[in-house]
Design a protein around this motif. Structure first.
Motif, short mmCIF file in Angstrom:
data_model
loop_
_atom_site.label_atom_id
_atom_site.label_comp_id
_atom_site.label_asym_id
_atom_site.label_seq_id
_atom_site.Cartn_x
_atom_site.Cartn_y
_atom_site.Cartn_z
N GLY A 26 -16.02 0.05 6.50
CA GLY A 26 -17.06 0.14 5.47
C GLY A 26 -16.58 0.96 4.29
N SER A 27 -17.53 1.52 3.57
CA SER A 27 -17.25 2.35 2.40
C SER A 27 -17.26 3.82 2.84
CB SER A 27 -18.31 2.10 1.32
OG SER A 27 -18.10 2.95 0.24
N ILE A 28 -16.15 4.50 2.62
CA ILE A 28 -16.02 5.90 3.02
C ILE A 28 -15.76 6.73 1.76
CG2 ILE A 28 -14.72 7.58 4.38
CD1 ILE A 28 -13.99 5.20 6.26
N GLN A 29 -16.63 7.69 1.51
CA GLN A 29 -16.48 8.57 0.35
C GLN A 29 -15.32 9.52 0.61
OE1 GLN A 29 -18.56 8.43 -2.44
NE2 GLN A 29 -17.34 9.97 -3.45
N LYS A 30 -14.36 9.56 -0.30
CA LYS A 30 -13.20 10.45 -0.22
C LYS A 30 -13.29 11.47 -1.35
CE LYS A 30 -10.75 8.27 2.98
NZ LYS A 30 -10.33 8.91 4.22
N VAL A 31 -12.67 12.61 -1.13
CA VAL A 31 -12.61 13.63 -2.17
C VAL A 31 -11.23 14.28 -2.15
CG1 VAL A 31 -13.58 15.46 -0.70
CG2 VAL A 31 -13.77 15.65 -3.18
N SER A 52 -21.75 13.20 1.44
CA SER A 52 -22.56 13.56 0.27
C SER A 52 -23.91 14.16 0.67
CB SER A 52 -22.76 12.34 -0.63
OG SER A 52 -23.40 11.31 0.07
N GLN A 53 -24.38 13.89 1.88
CA GLN A 53 -25.67 14.45 2.32
C GLN A 53 -25.55 15.92 2.70
OE1 GLN A 53 -26.87 11.68 5.36
NE2 GLN A 53 -27.90 10.37 3.85
N THR A 54 -24.41 16.30 3.30
CA THR A 54 -24.23 17.69 3.74
C THR A 54 -23.32 18.48 2.81
OG1 THR A 54 -22.34 17.17 5.14
CG2 THR A 54 -24.54 17.00 6.16
#
Length: 146
Positions: A26-31, A52-54
């Motif tokens: 799926g879509s995984i937010q990376k930083v 992004s929620q925590t």
């Protein structure tokens, strides 16, 4: 760079860069996060999954999203972007496991011809820095703008 990469956005102070990994998981937010090391003009470059929620960054997760090359190309585009704003800074890159360091070494080696046009690349082993050599196993990598 000529390798496929993701688009990214950066924080206002240009110390955090966000992008999405898209693949079978799926879509995984990376930083990518740039933090001070306590040494003048030397900064750490970290990569992780971002919740992004925590607001928590997890740099130990193996996402297994089938897009490693695209993620690494994105990281190098971020490095270019960061060093364009801060040309005197040096960035330290280190995997938190030997296999991740190996992955970074392989990525640098694969794109070395192009990367070396933009960057000075050093590797750290046996308590000293040396010009990047694709056959050496480094503990850390140091990247600076040419």
């Amino acid at each position: 760079m000529h390798y496929p990469s993701y688009s990214f956005r950066r924080s206002q102070n240009a110390t955090q860069f966000f992008f999405e990994s898209i693949g079978p998981q799926g879509s995984i937010q990376k930083v990518v996060v740039v933090t001070a090391t306590g040494i003048d003009n030397v900064y750490n470059l970290g990569l992780g999954d971002f919740n992004s929620q925590t607001g928590v960054i997890d740099d130990l997760t193996i996402s297994n999203n089938g897009d490693t090359a695209k993620i690494l190309a994105t990281v190098f585009r971020i490095v270019i972007s960061y060093l364009d704003v801060h040309p005197a800074h040096l960035l330290i890159l280190a995997g938190n496991t030997p296999s991740r360091n190996r992955l970074y070494r392989m990525a640098i080696n694969q794109g070395f011809e192009e990367l070396s046009q933009f960057f000075s690349l050093l590797g750290y082993q046996n308590d000293e820095w040396e010009s990047f050599n694709s056959t050496h196993h480094y503990e850390l990598f140091l990247i600076g703008k040419k």
